[in-house]
Design a protein around this motif. Structure first.
Motif: not given
Length: 72
Positions: A8-21, A55-58
């Protein structure tokens, strides 16, 4: 032997798109292993010959596979 890591994203980051990941993975930003809570990044994957991470997101509803080979 092939190892599969889910992160998962670290340090409180959150992702909404694959491009950002993908952008952050290639920039060497840390991700947190779901199982152990340890941190991992592109350099760690290259050093450990880990071909990819999932990577798990959303809010853990989606997943995206990042490949170490993208950095070449």
């Amino acid at each position: 032997m092939f190892q599969c890591f889910t992160v998962r994203a670290a340090y409180g980051r959150q992702y909404k798109s694959q491009r950002a990941i993908k952008t952050d993975f290639l920039a060497g930003k840390d991700f947190q292993l779901v199982d152990s809570g340890q941190y991992i990044n592109l350099e760690d994957c290259q050093r450990g010959k880990i071909p990819s991470i999932t990577v798990r997101y959303s809010n853990d509803r989606e997943s995206f596979v990042c490949f170490t080979s993208w950095a070449k």
